[in-house]
Design a protein around this motif. Structure first.
Motif, PDB file in Angstrom:
ATOM      1  N   TYR A   4      48.057  45.995  47.457  1.00 28.53           N
ATOM      2  CA  TYR A   4      46.331  45.911  47.164  1.00 28.53           C
ATOM      3  C   TYR A   4      45.039  46.694  47.366  1.00 28.53           C
ATOM      4  CZ  TYR A   4      42.864  43.121  45.292  1.00 28.53           C
ATOM      5  OH  TYR A   4      41.391  42.601  44.115  1.00 28.53           O
ATOM      6  N   THR A   6      41.320  47.250  47.268  1.00 26.20           N
ATOM      7  CA  THR A   6      39.754  46.549  46.991  1.00 26.20           C
ATOM      8  C   THR A   6      39.211  46.664  47.833  1.00 26.20           C
ATOM      9  OG1 THR A   6      38.232  44.874  46.423  1.00 26.20           O
ATOM     10  CG2 THR A   6      39.862  44.886  48.047  1.00 26.20           C
ATOM     11  N   ASP A   8      36.420  45.478  47.387  1.00 31.23           N
ATOM     12  CA  ASP A   8      35.709  43.459  48.197  1.00 31.23           C
ATOM     13  C   ASP A   8      36.352  43.230  49.299  1.00 31.23           C
ATOM     14  OD1 ASP A   8      34.748  40.984  48.209  1.00 31.23           O
ATOM     15  OD2 ASP A   8      34.947  40.594  46.538  1.00 31.23           O
ATOM     16  N   ARG A  11      37.000  39.402  49.012  1.00 30.29           N
ATOM     17  CA  ARG A  11      38.934  39.509  47.905  1.00 30.29           C
ATOM     18  C   ARG A  11      40.155  39.443  48.880  1.00 30.29           C
ATOM     19  NH1 ARG A  11      40.640  37.262  43.451  1.00 30.29           N
ATOM     20  NH2 ARG A  11      41.984  37.927  42.678  1.00 30.29           N
ATOM     21  N   TYR A  62      49.041  38.856  41.229  1.00 31.56           N
ATOM     22  CA  TYR A  62      48.320  39.308  39.410  1.00 31.56           C
ATOM     23  C   TYR A  62      48.764  38.302  39.346  1.00 31.56           C
ATOM     24  CZ  TYR A  62      50.215  40.358  34.879  1.00 31.56           C
ATOM     25  OH  TYR A  62      49.732  40.452  33.843  1.00 31.56           O
ATOM     26  N   ASN A  63      49.316  36.957  39.842  1.00 38.86           N
ATOM     27  CA  ASN A  63      48.468  35.432  39.296  1.00 38.86           C
ATOM     28  C   ASN A  63      47.604  34.724  39.590  1.00 38.86           C
ATOM     29  OD1 ASN A  63      51.763  35.261  37.671  1.00 38.86           O
ATOM     30  ND2 ASN A  63      52.169  34.778  38.974  1.00 38.86           N
ATOM     31  N   LEU A  64      46.686  35.555  40.366  1.00 32.97           N
ATOM     32  CA  LEU A  64      45.748  35.122  40.781  1.00 32.97           C
ATOM     33  C   LEU A  64      44.023  35.112  40.481  1.00 32.97           C
ATOM     34  CD1 LEU A  64      45.380  36.415  44.680  1.00 32.97           C
ATOM     35  CD2 LEU A  64      46.226  33.704  43.919  1.00 32.97           C
ATOM     36  N   PRO A  65      43.599  34.270  39.736  1.00 30.13           N
ATOM     37  CA  PRO A  65      42.734  33.925  38.897  1.00 30.13           C
ATOM     38  C   PRO A  65      41.051  34.772  39.462  1.00 30.13           C
ATOM     39  CG  PRO A  65      41.931  31.869  40.256  1.00 30.13           C
ATOM     40  CD  PRO A  65      43.851  32.741  40.787  1.00 30.13           C
ATOM     41  N   GLU A  66      40.486  35.093  38.507  1.00 28.59           N
ATOM     42  CA  GLU A  66      39.872  36.589  38.853  1.00 28.59           C
ATOM     43  C   GLU A  66      38.346  35.845  39.444  1.00 28.59           C
ATOM     44  OE1 GLU A  66      39.999  39.615  38.402  1.00 28.59           O
ATOM     45  OE2 GLU A  66      42.160  39.396  38.370  1.00 28.59           O
TER      46      GLU A  66
END
Length: 66
Positions: A4, A6, A8, A11, A62-66
């Motif tokens: 991953y 980012t 952020d 996050r 991938y399955n985490l909410p935005e």
């Protein structure tokens, strides 16, 4: 293996903690902190895991909410 990337920090830290709770060792590599300023390094934070846990970690992210 990098799983991953980012800009952020919150996050990235959240994902790291969630994966650690699943007993997956995560290394956070912060490229935003540099003694040479932001010009040399990209402003990104990368998460790395052992390749044996990469598939599970990527699926979790991938399955985490935005």
């Amino acid at each position: 293996m990098m799983i991953y990337s980012t800009t952020d920090r919150m996050r990235a830290t959240f994902i790291k903690e969630m994966l650690s709770d699943k007993d997956i060792l995560v290394v956070l590599f912060d490229k935003t902190a540099s003694p040479y300023g932001e010009v040399i390094l990209q402003n990104e934070i990368q998460l790395y895991v052992h390749f044996k846990h990469a598939e599970e970690a990527i699926e979790f992210i991938y399955n985490l909410p935005e």
